[in-house]
Write a protein that holds these residues in place. Structure first.
Motif, PDB file in Angstrom:
ATOM      1  N   MET A 293      56.008  42.801  41.308  1.00 63.07           N
ATOM      2  CA  MET A 293      54.610  42.722  41.300  1.00 63.07           C
ATOM      3  C   MET A 293      53.731  41.651  42.110  1.00 63.07           C
ATOM      4  O   MET A 293      54.356  40.431  41.869  1.00 63.07           O
ATOM      5  CB  MET A 293      54.126  42.741  39.925  1.00 63.07           C
ATOM      6  N   ASP A 294      52.851  41.785  42.919  1.00 63.65           N
ATOM      7  CA  ASP A 294      52.327  40.636  43.605  1.00 63.65           C
ATOM      8  C   ASP A 294      51.060  40.234  42.863  1.00 63.65           C
ATOM      9  O   ASP A 294      50.375  40.757  42.156  1.00 63.65           O
ATOM     10  CB  ASP A 294      51.413  41.456  44.907  1.00 63.65           C
ATOM     11  N   LEU A 295      51.249  38.819  42.585  1.00 57.39           N
ATOM     12  CA  LEU A 295      50.351  38.004  41.584  1.00 57.39           C
ATOM     13  C   LEU A 295      49.146  37.633  42.173  1.00 57.39           C
ATOM     14  O   LEU A 295      48.252  36.929  41.564  1.00 57.39           O
ATOM     15  CB  LEU A 295      51.066  37.052  41.140  1.00 57.39           C
ATOM     16  N   GLN A 296      49.006  37.618  43.643  1.00 60.62           N
ATOM     17  CA  GLN A 296      47.839  37.132  44.280  1.00 60.62           C
ATOM     18  C   GLN A 296      46.535  37.345  43.667  1.00 60.62           C
ATOM     19  O   GLN A 296      45.698  36.514  43.659  1.00 60.62           O
ATOM     20  CB  GLN A 296      48.040  37.408  45.846  1.00 60.62           C
ATOM     21  N   GLY A 297      46.309  38.505  43.375  1.00 57.63           N
ATOM     22  CA  GLY A 297      44.849  38.968  42.783  1.00 57.63           C
ATOM     23  C   GLY A 297      44.725  38.439  41.520  1.00 57.63           C
ATOM     24  O   GLY A 297      43.718  38.253  41.225  1.00 57.63           O
ATOM     25  N   ILE A 298      45.827  38.497  40.624  1.00 59.31           N
ATOM     26  CA  ILE A 298      45.744  37.659  39.492  1.00 59.31           C
ATOM     27  C   ILE A 298      45.549  36.183  39.272  1.00 59.31           C
ATOM     28  O   ILE A 298      44.808  35.554  38.725  1.00 59.31           O
ATOM     29  CB  ILE A 298      47.179  37.971  38.670  1.00 59.31           C
ATOM     30  N   LEU A 299      46.253  35.693  40.379  1.00 58.54           N
ATOM     31  CA  LEU A 299      45.892  34.076  40.347  1.00 58.54           C
ATOM     32  C   LEU A 299      44.574  33.691  40.770  1.00 58.54           C
ATOM     33  O   LEU A 299      44.001  32.687  40.390  1.00 58.54           O
ATOM     34  CB  LEU A 299      46.832  33.579  41.732  1.00 58.54           C
ATOM     35  N   ILE A 300      44.090  34.504  41.741  1.00 58.60           N
ATOM     36  CA  ILE A 300      42.416  34.356  41.991  1.00 58.60           C
ATOM     37  C   ILE A 300      41.946  33.838  40.610  1.00 58.60           C
ATOM     38  O   ILE A 300      40.717  33.430  40.730  1.00 58.60           O
ATOM     39  CB  ILE A 300      42.080  35.351  43.093  1.00 58.60           C
ATOM     40  N   LYS A 301      41.970  34.837  39.883  1.00 58.12           N
ATOM     41  CA  LYS A 301      41.166  34.857  38.627  1.00 58.12           C
ATOM     42  C   LYS A 301      41.162  33.459  37.865  1.00 58.12           C
ATOM     43  O   LYS A 301      40.551  33.208  37.110  1.00 58.12           O
ATOM     44  CB  LYS A 301      41.587  35.945  37.625  1.00 58.12           C
TER      45      LYS A 301
END
Length: 453
Positions: free
Chosen positions: A441-449
């Protein structure tokens, strides 16, 4: 020059041992049917990445000093069969480590949980204090290039695993190290595929305890009733040295060790980690370090990879990841984050990835393990379940097993990713727990939060 061939070279610990032997000046070759990152790139940089995937008996010749056999290999592996035909010595990983450390003081860290954290603390303190030592640890640690070091150092610190040694040897790895000093952190049922009976699982630790020599020492967590009982009933003639969690206080989300009138800031937190820290301190003292040296060095220890690892934080939120997968680990980790930040919402996501955790018969052991979370989420990869030839559990089954009626289940990593990206993390912590990777799972979008103000 020694010449060794690795069967299943791509494993996390196996490839680190291969790299350590290259550093030692040995000739190293290897094979595997699959090699993933970061093992692939690291082996490639060292010039020992196999040219092709698969097993090649022609690589096995009488010029080899030995074969190092990984647990991933099958007993009918063509290279293994050829090696045995030629009479080439075959070493399991722990046998080889012992063979390389016969003349050292061997310190073995064992237990169902906390092994990597305790070993990592010891390694950090010893290095910070300028002690010369070898080691084997189960995770990447800041300040250490490899997970294995073999040299002429007089001491070796070994993370001792109770899992099987090799396809040829069904005993736990930690039997082979023949420790001078041992630490036992806790006993909680794990490896259900190998030890389906809890008494049999506990017996492995009883045998390990009794391997302590008369002039040796067993350091143990007295707060764990199973450990305490096993030690008290053991036949050990060596020194028995108990420990509890180190006294500490929490202020504004920061933990301080209580040392007489002083408050010493540390990066670790949680009751479980305070037990780990105290156990590590006992080992360091057994190796001749003073309390003062330990406290000086522990302040800069930031933890091992995926052991309550802080990924990203802002003033009102934080994202942590942890290797927790067994019930006791899951419960301790979730409780630690909630107790450290009681005023923040805790969103805990657990990937059931191991054979034990995916087994419906083992599920009742998870009862109450996510009670500390305000929102509890489970991720199951149907492909992983199918590979282990197990039944895919539904949400209702999991809710009963975890005793959590509001538990949410995801079986698609993209759906989980979208859900987590859509949450509001104001005054919240997100805890990702898994021995896997949520199907890449790519965490990049979650990291932005966690970068938003």
């Amino acid at each position: 020059m020694k010449n060794y061939h690795f069967i299943a070279i791509g494993g996390a610990v196996m490839h680190n041992l291969a790299l350590a032997l290259v550093q030692k000046g040995y000739q190293v070759t290897g094979s595997d049917d699959e090699i993933y990152e970061p093992s692939r790139s690291r082996l490639d940089r060292a010039g020992i990445l196999p040219h092709s995937y698969g097993w090649f008996p022609e690589k096995i010749t009488t010029q080899l000093d030995g074969i190092i056999l990984g647990m991933h290999a099958r007993i009918d592996n063509p290279e293994l069969v050829r090696a045995r035909e030629l009479g080439i010595p075959v070493y399991s990983f722990p046998e080889f480590i012992y063979n390389q450390s016969k003349n050292k003081k061997r310190v073995v860290i064992a237990g169902s949980h906390g092994k990597t954290s305790i070993t990592s603390i010891i390694l950090h303190v010893l290095k910070d204090q300028g002690v010369n030592f070898d080691y084997l640890v189960g995770a990447q640690i800041e300040g250490f290039d490899l997970m294995v070091r073999l040299s002429d150092a007089p001491i070796i610190i070994i993370e001792g695993d109770e899992y099987l040694t090799s396809p040829l040897d069904r005993r736990p790895k930690f039997f082979h190290y023949q420790h001078d000093i041992a630490l036992l952190s806790g006993i909680a049922w794990d490896h259900f595929n190998v030890f389906p009976d809890f008494e049999e699982y506990k017996d492995q630790f009883r045998q390990f305890i009794n391997l302590t020599p008369e002039k040796g020492e067993i350091i143990y967590c007295e707060a764990d009733p199973l450990v305490k009982d096993a030690i008290e009933k053991s036949t050990v003639k060596g020194k028995k040295n108990p420990y509890h969690a180190h006294p500490a206080t929490i202020k504004n989300g920061k933990t301080f060790l209580t040392v007489q009138e002083n408050k010493i800031p540390i990066h670790l937190f949680g009751e479980h980690n305070l037990q780990n820290l105290q156990g590590a301190k006992k080992i360091c003292e057994a190796l001749g370090l003073t309390e003062s040296q330990f406290y000086d060095s522990i302040q800069t220890f930031k933890g091992a990879a995926k052991r309550l690892e802080l990924i990203k934080s802002q003033e009102d939120r934080a994202l942590y990841r942890d290797f927790a997968h067994a019930p006791s680990k899951l419960k301790a980790t979730a409780s630690a984050v909630k107790n450290q930040f009681p005023d923040r919402q805790l969103i805990a996501v657990q990937e059931l990835h191991t054979y034990s955790s995916l087994n419906k018969d083992f599920l009742p052991n998870y009862a109450g393990s996510m009670d500390s979370a305000d929102q509890a989420i489970i991720y199951l990869n149907p492909h992983a379940v199918a590979l282990k030839k197990l039944e895919l559990m539904d949400e209702e089954t999991l809710r009963k097993g975890f005793e959590r009626n509001d538990l949410k289940l995801f079986t698609d990593s993209q759906a989980l990713k979208s859900y987590l990206e859509g949450l509001n993390y104001a005054n919240s912590n997100l805890l990702l727990m898994s021995s896997g990777n949520y199907d890449n799972m790519d965490l990049q979008g979650i990291l932005i939060k966690f970068e938003e103000k």
